[in-house]
Design a protein around this motif. Structure first.
Motif, PDB file in Angstrom:
ATOM      1  N   ARG A   1      -2.986  23.276   3.964  1.00  0.00           N
ATOM      2  CA  ARG A   1      -3.470  24.246   3.153  1.00  0.00           C
ATOM      3  C   ARG A   1      -3.699  25.627   3.884  1.00  0.00           C
ATOM      4  O   ARG A   1      -4.359  25.481   4.758  1.00  0.00           O
ATOM      5  N   GLY A   2      -3.095  26.669   3.140  1.00  0.00           N
ATOM      6  CA  GLY A   2      -3.292  28.007   3.909  1.00  0.00           C
ATOM      7  C   GLY A   2      -2.018  28.247   5.044  1.00  0.00           C
ATOM      8  O   GLY A   2      -2.177  29.484   5.374  1.00  0.00           O
TER       9      GLY A   2
ATOM     10  N   ALA B   1       1.388  14.731   2.259  1.00  0.00           N
ATOM     11  CA  ALA B   1       2.289  14.608   3.264  1.00  0.00           C
ATOM     12  C   ALA B   1       2.914  13.070   3.233  1.00  0.00           C
ATOM     13  O   ALA B   1       4.037  12.768   3.340  1.00  0.00           O
ATOM     14  N   ARG B   2       2.057  12.364   2.962  1.00  0.00           N
ATOM     15  CA  ARG B   2       2.243  10.739   2.901  1.00  0.00           C
ATOM     16  C   ARG B   2       3.180  10.499   1.659  1.00  0.00           C
ATOM     17  O   ARG B   2       4.217   9.740   1.724  1.00  0.00           O
TER      18      ARG B   2
ATOM     19  N   SER C   1      -7.277  19.860  11.138  1.00  0.00           N
ATOM     20  CA  SER C   1      -8.316  18.755  11.371  1.00  0.00           C
ATOM     21  C   SER C   1      -8.933  17.892  10.305  1.00  0.00           C
ATOM     22  O   SER C   1      -9.343  16.659  10.497  1.00  0.00           O
ATOM     23  N   ALA C   2      -9.272  18.814   9.332  1.00  0.00           N
ATOM     24  CA  ALA C   2      -9.886  18.167   8.050  1.00  0.00           C
ATOM     25  C   ALA C   2      -9.266  17.046   7.486  1.00  0.00           C
ATOM     26  O   ALA C   2      -9.684  16.199   6.934  1.00  0.00           O
ATOM     27  N   GLY C   3      -7.904  17.105   7.494  1.00  0.00           N
ATOM     28  CA  GLY C   3      -6.943  16.084   7.027  1.00  0.00           C
ATOM     29  C   GLY C   3      -6.659  16.028   5.478  1.00  0.00           C
ATOM     30  O   GLY C   3      -6.135  15.125   5.322  1.00  0.00           O
TER      31      GLY C   3
ATOM     32  N   TRP D   1       6.410  13.297  11.215  1.00  0.00           N
ATOM     33  CA  TRP D   1       5.000  13.381  10.480  1.00  0.00           C
ATOM     34  C   TRP D   1       4.374  14.549  10.858  1.00  0.00           C
ATOM     35  O   TRP D   1       3.498  15.216  10.162  1.00  0.00           O
ATOM     36  N   ALA D   2       4.404  15.178  12.043  1.00  0.00           N
ATOM     37  CA  ALA D   2       3.946  16.263  12.559  1.00  0.00           C
ATOM     38  C   ALA D   2       4.258  17.416  11.779  1.00  0.00           C
ATOM     39  O   ALA D   2       3.581  18.502  11.341  1.00  0.00           O
TER      40      ALA D   2
END
Length: 433
Positions: free
Chosen positions: A33-34, A82-83, A74-76, A24-25
């Motif tokens: 993004r980026g 990813a899911r 951190s903004a997620g 997951w990481a």
């Protein structure tokens, strides 16, 4: 740094909690993004694993990665895509090989843009073998296919794994000749691990999964996108001690793979071919640029004797045995001569009409950028007109104009470069051709 205490790579269904946490990481890094492949690699090298990189995101600047990218993580915003990838792998038999695991290929890990993880289907032990890539034209002549098959068959008989891209022509001939022999073969896909491409090679895909190894860095279900094929080429060369080019036109994507191999510090070999053959012009160009001309598989074996010794392969002994067998065969009037060409089909640029006899799929007209029927992205359609209008632009300026990050543009630019539609200039600038 690798985690030698980590469990062996596993299918998603067989992963323990620790492996799933790392996976997951890894997806978080891939989808942030980026963050491009090089930034991900810096983080993995600095922190040792994807999970450690996420835990240490306040210290990303220490790894040379901009703090703004840590804020983006951190903004997620990465979680949705990813899911999707997480869910796509759950029901597949593919094994996930993660960057921190000992099973991750050591040669590939040395690349500055090594993939965060690999999806694999087949014999995972082949990743630890010494490997040589055999690549070339998709529009290969019968003579070229025979040459590639002879080269690949010899390497695999010596316990050296043959790596290629499972395309038509040279790639297919190399895989088929190596399968069933000691070294076997690895196919690096430009699609998801569960997407056979081209369709004419579906039977080869099944054989590779059963007797060789299929590898992809792309999410399961990823279709044939034109810009993905140049990206996967760095893995073909990255897995290999050397790259052997058999037939390539003067503006072939094979030349980009060869350039990547040189940048990675790999040896590049070219079979020169006939002077006036259009399918040999790329090989001749490579020789002029410093690639080593080869006329038999023993030439490659002798040149790679040092690196092969590190894998326990006594190349000098094998080469002497092969040379003795060749001398005996020539004395008897059988087998291939030293120049590889004695028993080849007649020299011709005439290409076979059918891609795969019995399959019924016609050889469609190929774009200069790579695989037939691959889908072009919107960014590809916009870049060339933009460069024609504004002149040479830095990759950052292109990204700003198109609303894309440099990491997102990199594979698209490489694909356009292969097609001959743009030219790379010094200082990360590009111009239309």
């Amino acid at each position: 740094m690798t985690d030698t205490a980590a469990p062996l790579p596993a299918r998603w269904a067989d992963m323990d909690d620790r492996a799933r946490r790392e996976y997951w990481a890894g997806l978080a890094l891939r989808h942030c993004r980026g963050l491009g492949a090089r930034s991900c690699c810096r983080l993995l090298r600095h922190f040792g694993s994807a999970f450690a990189a996420l835990e240490g995101r306040e210290r990303w600047a220490d790894a040379g990665v901009d703090r703004g990218k840590a804020a983006e993580l951190s903004a997620g915003s990465w979680r949705v895509t990813a899911r999707t990838e997480w869910d796509a792998i759950r029901d597949l038999d593919a094994v996930v090989v993660q960057w921190h695991e000992a099973a991750y290929p050591a040669l590939l890990r040395t690349l500055p843009d090594a993939p965060v993880l690999l999806y694999c289907l087949g014999d995972l032990s082949l990743l630890a073998n010494p490997a040589v890539a055999v690549i070339g034209s998709r529009k290969a002549t019968p003579r070229g296919q025979a040459l590639a098959g002879h080269m690949a068959g010899a390497f695999a008989s010596w316990g050296i794994t043959v790596v290629s891209g499972m395309a038509w022509g040279i790639d297919k001939a190399a895989h088929e000749a190596a399968l069933g022999r000691t070294g076997s073969s690895i196919a690096v896909l430009g699609t998801g691990i569960d997407v056979p491409y081209p369709r004419a090679n579906t039977r080869l895909y099944d054989r590779m999964a059963a007797k060789g190894l299929l590898v992809s860095e792309f999410a399961p279900g990823t279709p044939a996108l034109r810009e993905n094929f140049p990206v996967r080429n760095r893995i073909i060369s990255g897995l290999s001690l050397g790259v052997v080019v058999v037939e390539a036109a003067s503006r072939s994507g094979t030349l980009i793979t060869s350039r990547l191999a040189l940048e990675q510090g790999r040896e590049v070999y070219a079979v020169p071919g006939a002077a006036l053959s259009g399918q040999s012009l790329g090989c001749q160009e490579l020789v002029r640029q410093g690639a080593k001309p080869v006329f038999a598989p023993e030439d490659v074996l002798e040149d790679l004797a040092g690196p092969l010794r590190d894998f326990g392969v006594q190349a000098g002994h094998l080469a002497r045995e092969a040379a003795e067998r060749r001398r005996w065969a020539e004395a008897e009037g059988t087998g291939l001569s030293r120049t590889l060409f004695a028993c080849m089909p007649p020299e011709t640029d005439t290409l076979p009409r059918k891609v795969d006899p019995g399959d019924g799929e016609e050889a469609a007209i190929q774009g200069a950028g790579g695989e037939t029927d691959a889908v072009a992205s919107p960014a590809q359609d916009n870049i060339v007109p933009l460069l024609q209008e504004r002149g040479p632009l830095h990759v950052d300026a292109l990204g700003a104009a198109l609303g894309r990050s440099p990491a997102e543009l990199a594979p698209v630019l490489l694909g356009l470069e292969i097609m001959g539609r743009i030219r790379r200039l010094p200082g990360a600038r590009y111009e239309a051709v």
